[in-house]
Design a protein around this motif. Structure first.
Motif, PDB file in Angstrom:
ATOM      1  N   ASP A 298       0.859  -1.188   0.000  1.00  0.00           N
ATOM      2  CA  ASP A 298       0.000   0.000   0.000  1.00  0.00           C
ATOM      3  C   ASP A 298       0.891   1.233   0.000  1.00  0.00           C
ATOM      4  O   ASP A 298       1.807   1.352   0.837  1.00  0.00           O
ATOM      5  N   SER A 345      -3.090   0.556  -4.697  1.00  0.00           N
ATOM      6  CA  SER A 345      -3.679   0.677  -3.364  1.00  0.00           C
ATOM      7  C   SER A 345      -3.081   1.876  -2.655  1.00  0.00           C
ATOM      8  O   SER A 345      -1.875   1.932  -2.419  1.00  0.00           O
ATOM      9  N   GLY A 348      -6.024   1.906   0.776  1.00  0.00           N
ATOM     10  CA  GLY A 348      -7.198   1.114   0.428  1.00  0.00           C
ATOM     11  C   GLY A 348      -8.037   1.691  -0.681  1.00  0.00           C
ATOM     12  O   GLY A 348      -9.058   1.103  -1.052  1.00  0.00           O
ATOM     13  N   ALA A 490      -5.250  -5.463   1.837  1.00  0.00           N
ATOM     14  CA  ALA A 490      -5.946  -4.534   0.940  1.00  0.00           C
ATOM     15  C   ALA A 490      -7.453  -4.574   1.171  1.00  0.00           C
ATOM     16  O   ALA A 490      -8.119  -3.524   1.177  1.00  0.00           O
ATOM     17  N   SER A 491      -8.002  -5.757   1.373  1.00  0.00           N
ATOM     18  CA  SER A 491      -9.455  -5.880   1.608  1.00  0.00           C
ATOM     19  C   SER A 491      -9.859  -5.221   2.913  1.00  0.00           C
ATOM     20  O   SER A 491     -10.906  -4.562   2.996  1.00  0.00           O
ATOM     21  N   ALA A 493      -8.343  -2.716   4.346  1.00  0.00           N
ATOM     22  CA  ALA A 493      -8.261  -1.267   4.138  1.00  0.00           C
ATOM     23  C   ALA A 493      -9.509  -0.760   3.423  1.00  0.00           C
ATOM     24  O   ALA A 493     -10.076   0.288   3.785  1.00  0.00           O
ATOM     25  N   GLU A 494      -9.965  -1.472   2.405  1.00  0.00           N
ATOM     26  CA  GLU A 494     -11.184  -1.075   1.697  1.00  0.00           C
ATOM     27  C   GLU A 494     -12.391  -1.134   2.619  1.00  0.00           C
ATOM     28  O   GLU A 494     -13.269  -0.259   2.567  1.00  0.00           O
ATOM     29  N   ASN A 497     -12.475   1.901   4.855  1.00  0.00           N
ATOM     30  CA  ASN A 497     -12.940   3.087   4.129  1.00  0.00           C
ATOM     31  C   ASN A 497     -14.448   3.045   3.903  1.00  0.00           C
ATOM     32  O   ASN A 497     -15.139   4.064   4.051  1.00  0.00           O
ATOM     33  N   HIS A 523      -6.982   2.052  10.140  1.00  0.00           N
ATOM     34  CA  HIS A 523      -5.761   1.967   9.331  1.00  0.00           C
ATOM     35  C   HIS A 523      -4.526   1.755  10.207  1.00  0.00           C
ATOM     36  O   HIS A 523      -3.587   1.073   9.791  1.00  0.00           O
ATOM     37  N   ASN A 526      -4.541  -1.873  10.931  1.00  0.00           N
ATOM     38  CA  ASN A 526      -4.168  -2.612   9.722  1.00  0.00           C
ATOM     39  C   ASN A 526      -2.665  -2.499   9.446  1.00  0.00           C
ATOM     40  O   ASN A 526      -2.025  -3.476   9.027  1.00  0.00           O
TER      41      ASN A 526
END
Length: 569
Positions: A298, A345, A348, A490-491, A493-494, A497, A523, A526
């Motif tokens: 990221d 990314s 995210g 990544a998932s 982080a999304e 958001n 975050h 994460n």
């Protein structure tokens, strides 16, 4: 010189601190971590660092022991308090009977049957009934629906007095610790001297005195021999220099260029290669940086951590190891940023495909098939490199050829998978696997064939060696964790958001503050998980999968006996 013990002094060695001066370092840390420290003393001619370290160590141990006793006593008081204040009468007053205590959940209270025993419920709360059973002997396990509770022989008031005594003692120990903090600056300035004294005291038990002759033996790097010879000339010493014999196991000194020296710390974190093996530090360093970046993947995380690391850079410049870790940290963040760019990314958020950042995205983490192919190809390449290095540094013909067979197996397996839709290439991959197994089987042993029995044993050695086929495929598959962990980060982080956006629309006004809190906290968590996963799994693929194919034996790290004080100055 890495000294070799010349006399058996195990009991004496156990009685002295380790020669690394860890006690002094731990003592200094104990003072630096103390809240409300005293004003430091900056000069004192009577300062005795060794005595101070002993006093600090004693204070630390006494305080920790007192904290443990307090925690155990608080637990005992918590268990006894529901029973109230009481003391045990003598057995003669009880007619030879004893009191047995049980904490019975209210849901199991009704099945209690007294029978011919005396049972009394002395207290109830919302959850439990406190039951006392009178019996000369301990009742059987099935006498009550729960095991008995041990309340000890002391009354509640006696336990409270013991707790008061411990707390008074703790206050005294804390006062002593704060008083000792006034020496923290002087101890820091004399830390190297304390470490030198500890090392000298320890190695004095490893050298020998024969009549009036003092003898020391140790391993010395070839490029440092001139220093030993100059020392011998200066003090009139006799020196004998010999090459290591075949059966000896000298310590391993890892020496790499400064740019790759951080790999030495990664290698020695798990194991040190054997003296006669090869140094994997450079390969481990580069591959660890790549694997870490693939897991964090990221841009926002990489740049944020890079900024934090840069602000804290002065904390790493005090030692050689710290400087190595700082350089490696910079590269780890660069790798995280690079893989974040090519996977698109940014905290995210995926940029639009027609934007500049969107055009830089060349990998899609959600494309499971493509990511599996990439990670398996990386795993196969990593295992091939390990076997090639093993073959390059092998001493015998068979030891050089057998790893090449495993290279064919790894390349064949990856080819068969990647080209499964192209029959000719898939068939070629299977042929490489079979050819590789034949090479492994034929060159698995150095056993000479002189009879039918030795021929049979040679064939058996080859068959046993081919059983590692399952190992190589499972090791290559293990590299899929790079894709899985990167996708998970990544998932998550999304998801953070998305959840923050929903909170903004669900509760205008206050929802913005809550969403901001969720966004920042989410975050941060994460990033923390990514750091742990990147370090653990990035290092694991090197020291487990890679080492199992590249290194043969474990060695001993080279630890020279040298003055730390001079090095710091």
């Amino acid at each position: 010189m890495h000294l070799i013990p010349l006399r058996p002094a195990q009991k004496e060695l156990e009685a002295v601190p380790s020669g690394t001066g860890r006690d002094a370092v731990a003592a200094l840390r104990w003072l630096m971590d103390c809240p409300s420290p005293r004003r430091p003393v900056l000069s004192d001619q009577d300062f005795d660092a060794a005595t101070l370290v002993q006093a600090i160590s004693a204070n630390k141990q006494a305080l920790l022991d007192a904290e443990d006793r307090k925690a155990a006593l608080l637990k005992r008081i918590e268990d006894v308090r529901p029973w109230g204040e009481f003391s045990f009468p003598g057995l003669d007053q009880m007619g030879g009977h004893r009191l047995w205590f049980y904490v019975v959940p209210r849901s199991k209270e009704n099945p209690i049957e007294a029978g011919d025993r005396v049972v009394e419920i002395v207290h109830r709360d919302r959850h439990n009934a406190y039951v006392v059973l009178l019996s000369p002997d301990e009742p059987p396990m099935d006498a009550m629906p729960v095991p008995r509770t041990r309340v000890g022989a002391h009354s509640l008031s006696a336990l409270d007095r013991q707790l008061e005594d411990i707390e008074v003692g703790l206050e005294d120990l804390w006062s002593e610790r704060r008083k000792l903090t006034k020496w923290r600056v002087l101890l820091d300035q004399n830390l190297a001297q304390v470490q030198d004294n500890a090392a000298l005291k320890r190695v004095s038990l490893e050298t020998d005195d024969v009549d009036r002759v003092f003898v020391a033996q140790g391993w010395v790097p070839v490029d440092r021999l001139p220093q030993v010879e100059r020392l011998a000339d200066e003090f009139g010493l006799a020196v004998t220099v010999e090459e290591p014999l075949q059966g000896e196991r000298p310590p391993t000194l890892l020496a790499n260029r400064p740019a790759l020296a951080g790999g030495e710390s990664l290698v020695e974190f798990y194991q040190t290669p054997s003296y006669r093996d090869w140094d994997p530090s450079a390969i481990v360093y580069v591959s660890f940086i790549i694997f870490f970046g693939m897991i964090m993947t990221d841009v926002g995380y990489g740049l944020a951590l890079l900024a934090v690391l840069h602000l804290m850079r002065k904390r790493f410049t005090g030692s050689e190891t710290g400087r190595r870790m700082l350089v490696m940290g910079y590269w780890l963040m660069v790798s995280t940023t690079f893989f974040g760019v090519i996977t698109g990314s940014y905290f995210g958020v995926t940029p639009p495909p027609d934007s500049l950042l969107g055009r830089l995205k060349i990998m899609d983490l959600k494309n499971v098939d493509a990511m599996m192919r990439i990670t398996l190809a990386i795993g196969g390449l990593h295992i091939v490199i390990a076997n090639l290095m093993s073959a390059w540094h092998a001493k015998t013909r068979n030891a050089r050829i057998q790893p090449l067979g495993w290279c064919l197996v790894a390349v064949g397996g990856v080819t068969a998978y990647l080209a499964s839709a192209i029959p000719p290439l898939a068939t070629m991959g299977i042929i490489l696997i079979v050819l590789g197994l034949l090479v492994v089987g034929v060159f698995a042993s150095d056993r000479r064939v002189t009879s039918a029995k030795t021929l049979l044993l040679r064939i058996l050695d080859g068959l046993v060696a081919t059983f590692r086929l399952t190992n190589i495929f499972s090791d290559v598959l293990s590299y899929m964790r790079l894709f899985a962990l990167g996708l998970a980060a990544a998932s998550l982080a999304e998801t953070i958001n998305t959840l923050s956006g929903q909170l903004v629309h669900a509760a205008p006004g206050i929802g913005v503050l809550i969403a901001l809190l969720v966004l920042v906290l989410g975050h941060v968590i994460n990033i923390g998980l990514g750091l742990i996963a990147g370090f653990v799994h990035g290092l694991r693929l090197n020291v487990i999968e890679f080492f199992s194919w590249g290194l043969k034996e474990e060695g001993t790290p080279f630890r020279p006996f040298e003055r730390r004080r001079q090095a710091r100055e």
